[in-house]
Design a protein around this motif. Structure first.
Motif, PDB file in Angstrom:
ATOM      1  N   GLY A  76       0.858  -1.197   0.000  1.00 22.81           N
ATOM      2  CA  GLY A  76       0.000   0.000   0.000  1.00 22.81           C
ATOM      3  C   GLY A  76       0.885   1.234   0.000  1.00 22.81           C
ATOM      4  O   GLY A  76       1.775   1.370  -0.820  1.00 22.81           O
ATOM      5  N   THR A  77       0.652   2.115   0.971  1.00 24.24           N
ATOM      6  CA  THR A  77       1.475   3.330   1.078  1.00 24.24           C
ATOM      7  C   THR A  77       2.582   3.177   2.112  1.00 24.24           C
ATOM      8  O   THR A  77       3.354   4.108   2.338  1.00 24.24           O
ATOM      9  CB  THR A  77       0.601   4.547   1.460  1.00 24.24           C
ATOM     10  N   GLU A  78       2.668   2.013   2.716  1.00 21.41           N
ATOM     11  CA  GLU A  78       3.645   1.754   3.778  1.00 21.41           C
ATOM     12  C   GLU A  78       4.947   1.219   3.178  1.00 21.41           C
ATOM     13  O   GLU A  78       4.933   0.361   2.283  1.00 21.41           O
ATOM     14  CB  GLU A  78       3.033   0.712   4.723  1.00 21.41           C
ATOM     15  N   LYS A  79       6.072   1.716   3.692  1.00 20.98           N
ATOM     16  CA  LYS A  79       7.392   1.256   3.244  1.00 20.98           C
ATOM     17  C   LYS A  79       8.068   0.513   4.391  1.00 20.98           C
ATOM     18  O   LYS A  79       8.062   0.987   5.524  1.00 20.98           O
ATOM     19  CB  LYS A  79       8.244   2.451   2.819  1.00 20.98           C
ATOM     20  N   LYS A  80       8.618  -0.670   4.084  1.00 28.55           N
ATOM     21  CA  LYS A  80       9.313  -1.463   5.095  1.00 28.55           C
ATOM     22  C   LYS A  80      10.696  -1.847   4.570  1.00 28.55           C
ATOM     23  O   LYS A  80      10.871  -2.099   3.378  1.00 28.55           O
ATOM     24  CB  LYS A  80       8.540  -2.742   5.407  1.00 28.55           C
ATOM     25  N   SER A  81      11.669  -1.908   5.476  1.00 29.33           N
ATOM     26  CA  SER A  81      13.021  -2.350   5.146  1.00 29.33           C
ATOM     27  C   SER A  81      13.325  -3.644   5.882  1.00 29.33           C
ATOM     28  O   SER A  81      12.883  -3.839   7.015  1.00 29.33           O
ATOM     29  CB  SER A  81      14.049  -1.287   5.536  1.00 29.33           C
ATOM     30  N   PHE A  82      14.079  -4.514   5.221  1.00 30.11           N
ATOM     31  CA  PHE A  82      14.463  -5.794   5.802  1.00 30.11           C
ATOM     32  C   PHE A  82      15.954  -6.014   5.607  1.00 30.11           C
ATOM     33  O   PHE A  82      16.481  -5.782   4.514  1.00 30.11           O
ATOM     34  CB  PHE A  82      13.701  -6.958   5.138  1.00 30.11           C
ATOM     35  N   ASP A  83      16.639  -6.478   6.659  1.00 28.62           N
ATOM     36  CA  ASP A  83      18.026  -6.903   6.555  1.00 28.62           C
ATOM     37  C   ASP A  83      18.015  -8.370   6.151  1.00 28.62           C
ATOM     38  O   ASP A  83      17.312  -9.187   6.754  1.00 28.62           O
ATOM     39  CB  ASP A  83      18.755  -6.742   7.892  1.00 28.62           C
ATOM     40  N   ILE A  84      18.807  -8.708   5.129  1.00 34.40           N
ATOM     41  CA  ILE A  84      18.845 -10.072   4.617  1.00 34.40           C
ATOM     42  C   ILE A  84      20.029 -10.808   5.241  1.00 34.40           C
ATOM     43  O   ILE A  84      21.154 -10.298   5.254  1.00 34.40           O
ATOM     44  CB  ILE A  84      18.970 -10.067   3.068  1.00 34.40           C
ATOM     45  N   ASP A  85      19.769 -12.004   5.766  1.00 37.61           N
ATOM     46  CA  ASP A  85      20.830 -12.817   6.358  1.00 37.61           C
ATOM     47  C   ASP A  85      21.816 -13.245   5.275  1.00 37.61           C
ATOM     48  O   ASP A  85      21.403 -13.587   4.152  1.00 37.61           O
ATOM     49  CB  ASP A  85      20.244 -14.061   7.034  1.00 37.61           C
ATOM     50  N   LYS A  86      23.108 -13.265   5.616  1.00 40.01           N
ATOM     51  CA  LYS A  86      24.130 -13.701   4.669  1.00 40.01           C
ATOM     52  C   LYS A  86      24.011 -15.207   4.444  1.00 40.01           C
ATOM     53  O   LYS A  86      23.904 -15.980   5.398  1.00 40.01           O
ATOM     54  CB  LYS A  86      25.530 -13.366   5.182  1.00 40.01           C
ATOM     55  N   ARG A 106      -0.036  -9.670   3.961  1.00 40.17           N
ATOM     56  CA  ARG A 106      -0.237  -8.792   2.798  1.00 40.17           C
ATOM     57  C   ARG A 106       0.903  -8.975   1.791  1.00 40.17           C
ATOM     58  O   ARG A 106       2.047  -9.203   2.168  1.00 40.17           O
ATOM     59  CB  ARG A 106      -0.301  -7.330   3.237  1.00 40.17           C
ATOM     60  N   ARG A 107       0.587  -8.837   0.530  1.00 41.17           N
ATOM     61  CA  ARG A 107       1.590  -8.969  -0.534  1.00 41.17           C
ATOM     62  C   ARG A 107       2.388  -7.677  -0.650  1.00 41.17           C
ATOM     63  O   ARG A 107       1.829  -6.605  -0.834  1.00 41.17           O
ATOM     64  CB  ARG A 107       0.929  -9.313  -1.856  1.00 41.17           C
ATOM     65  N   HIS A 108       3.691  -7.805  -0.548  1.00 44.60           N
ATOM     66  CA  HIS A 108       4.608  -6.671  -0.621  1.00 44.60           C
ATOM     67  C   HIS A 108       5.290  -6.631  -1.992  1.00 44.60           C
ATOM     68  O   HIS A 108       5.506  -7.667  -2.618  1.00 44.60           O
ATOM     69  CB  HIS A 108       5.694  -6.801   0.443  1.00 44.60           C
ATOM     70  N   VAL A 109       5.661  -5.434  -2.408  1.00 44.34           N
ATOM     71  CA  VAL A 109       6.399  -5.235  -3.659  1.00 44.34           C
ATOM     72  C   VAL A 109       7.841  -4.912  -3.301  1.00 44.34           C
ATOM     73  O   VAL A 109       8.102  -3.978  -2.532  1.00 44.34           O
ATOM     74  CB  VAL A 109       5.778  -4.083  -4.493  1.00 44.34           C
ATOM     75  N   LEU A 110       8.784  -5.673  -3.854  1.00 40.89           N
ATOM     76  CA  LEU A 110      10.207  -5.382  -3.671  1.00 40.89           C
ATOM     77  C   LEU A 110      10.560  -4.199  -4.555  1.00 40.89           C
ATOM     78  O   LEU A 110      10.337  -4.241  -5.773  1.00 40.89           O
ATOM     79  CB  LEU A 110      11.051  -6.603  -4.046  1.00 40.89           C
ATOM     80  N   VAL A 111      11.066  -3.119  -3.956  1.00 40.38           N
ATOM     81  CA  VAL A 111      11.345  -1.907  -4.729  1.00 40.38           C
ATOM     82  C   VAL A 111      12.822  -1.530  -4.781  1.00 40.38           C
ATOM     83  O   VAL A 111      13.226  -0.764  -5.655  1.00 40.38           O
ATOM     84  CB  VAL A 111      10.510  -0.700  -4.236  1.00 40.38           C
ATOM     85  N   GLU A 112      13.641  -2.050  -3.845  1.00 42.95           N
ATOM     86  CA  GLU A 112      15.076  -1.691  -3.907  1.00 42.95           C
ATOM     87  C   GLU A 112      15.907  -2.737  -3.167  1.00 42.95           C
ATOM     88  O   GLU A 112      15.501  -3.254  -2.130  1.00 42.95           O
ATOM     89  CB  GLU A 112      15.341  -0.314  -3.296  1.00 42.95           C
ATOM     90  N   ILE A 113      17.091  -2.987  -3.742  1.00 48.79           N
ATOM     91  CA  ILE A 113      18.113  -3.825  -3.103  1.00 48.79           C
ATOM     92  C   ILE A 113      19.362  -2.969  -2.965  1.00 48.79           C
ATOM     93  O   ILE A 113      19.766  -2.296  -3.925  1.00 48.79           O
ATOM     94  CB  ILE A 113      18.460  -5.068  -3.962  1.00 48.79           C
ATOM     95  N   ARG A 114      19.966  -3.000  -1.752  1.00 46.47           N
ATOM     96  CA  ARG A 114      21.237  -2.297  -1.515  1.00 46.47           C
ATOM     97  C   ARG A 114      22.217  -3.290  -0.903  1.00 46.47           C
ATOM     98  O   ARG A 114      21.851  -4.050   0.005  1.00 46.47           O
ATOM     99  CB  ARG A 114      21.032  -1.126  -0.553  1.00 46.47           C
ATOM    100  N   THR A 115      23.448  -3.309  -1.398  1.00 49.27           N
ATOM    101  CA  THR A 115      24.451  -4.235  -0.889  1.00 49.27           C
ATOM    102  C   THR A 115      25.745  -3.497  -0.560  1.00 49.27           C
ATOM    103  O   THR A 115      26.026  -2.428  -1.107  1.00 49.27           O
ATOM    104  CB  THR A 115      24.787  -5.326  -1.926  1.00 49.27           C
ATOM    105  N   SER A 116      26.517  -4.093   0.344  1.00 47.32           N
ATOM    106  CA  SER A 116      27.865  -3.577   0.646  1.00 47.32           C
ATOM    107  C   SER A 116      28.685  -4.736   1.192  1.00 47.32           C
ATOM    108  O   SER A 116      28.152  -5.717   1.703  1.00 47.32           O
ATOM    109  CB  SER A 116      27.798  -2.424   1.646  1.00 47.32           C
ATOM    110  N   LYS A 117      29.996  -4.599   1.074  1.00 50.17           N
ATOM    111  CA  LYS A 117      30.894  -5.644   1.599  1.00 50.17           C
ATOM    112  C   LYS A 117      31.222  -5.357   3.026  1.00 50.17           C
ATOM    113  O   LYS A 117      31.217  -4.289   3.513  1.00 50.17           O
ATOM    114  CB  LYS A 117      32.181  -5.676   0.783  1.00 50.17           C
TER     115      LYS A 117
END
Length: 180
Positions: free
Chosen positions: A144-154, A169-180
């Motif tokens: 919907g209008t709500e934005k959520k962030s999730f940390d992904i386990d390595k 509820r079905r969520h839409v993946l809108v961005e992936i960010r990675t770093s070493k």
């Protein structure tokens, strides 16, 4: 004992600089006359000027749009928008170390990550789990209008979106960010 008058070197310096400047100007004019006399792109017979830009190669300007995004949308029904080029869609059978995304009504999607950091924006509906790789990964999702962030386990599966939502509820993946 003779008196010596002290004279300033200033008039001599000015005269020398003036002579040197005149020599440079004269040399430049002579060189132009010998080389051809007309500036690039000018026809000396007609006086017409043609744009030199048409003869030079174009510059590449990075707009951060995902390459072949239209083809990917048509073939795999995945909207890839923008990124820095360090996260790209990959064949899941292409090797280890890929980020894997599971979504309802879609085959598993995989992303190759290179470099020290990366980001990619997209629209992948109904994502419920992501398998991380060796990178520290964070994803943004919307419902919907709500934005959520999730940390992904390595190197493990992480429940995200509806897999982590009390209401399912079905969520839409809108961005992936990675770093070493």
């Amino acid at each position: 004992m003779k008196n010596h008058a002290v004279t300033s070197a200033e008039p001599h310096r000015k005269r020398y600089l003036g002579t040197a400047l005149a020599a440079v100007v004269a040399g430049t004019l002579t060189w132009c006359a010998v080389v051809g006399g007309a500036p690039a792109g000018q026809d000396t017979r007609s006086g017409a000027v043609t744009p030199v830009v048409d003869e030079a190669p174009n510059y590449a300007v990075e707009d951060f749009n995902h390459p072949q995004a239209d083809e990917i949308l048509e073939q795999r029904n995945v909207i890839l928008k923008r990124g820095d080029g360090h996260i790209t869609l990959a064949d899941c059978a292409s090797g280890p170390g890929l980020l894997e995304v599971s979504a309802r009504e879609k085959e598993r999607l995989c992303f190759r990550v290179v470099g020290d950091s990366g980001w990619l924006t997209m629209e992948i509906p109904a994502v419920y789990a992501i398998r991380g790789n060796d990178y520290t990964t964070e994803v943004d999702m919307t419902v919907g209008t709500e934005k959520k962030s999730f940390d992904i386990d390595k190197n493990a599966w992480t429940s995200v979106g509806e897999g982590n939502d009390e209401q399912g509820r079905r969520h839409v993946l809108v961005e992936i960010r990675t770093s070493k």
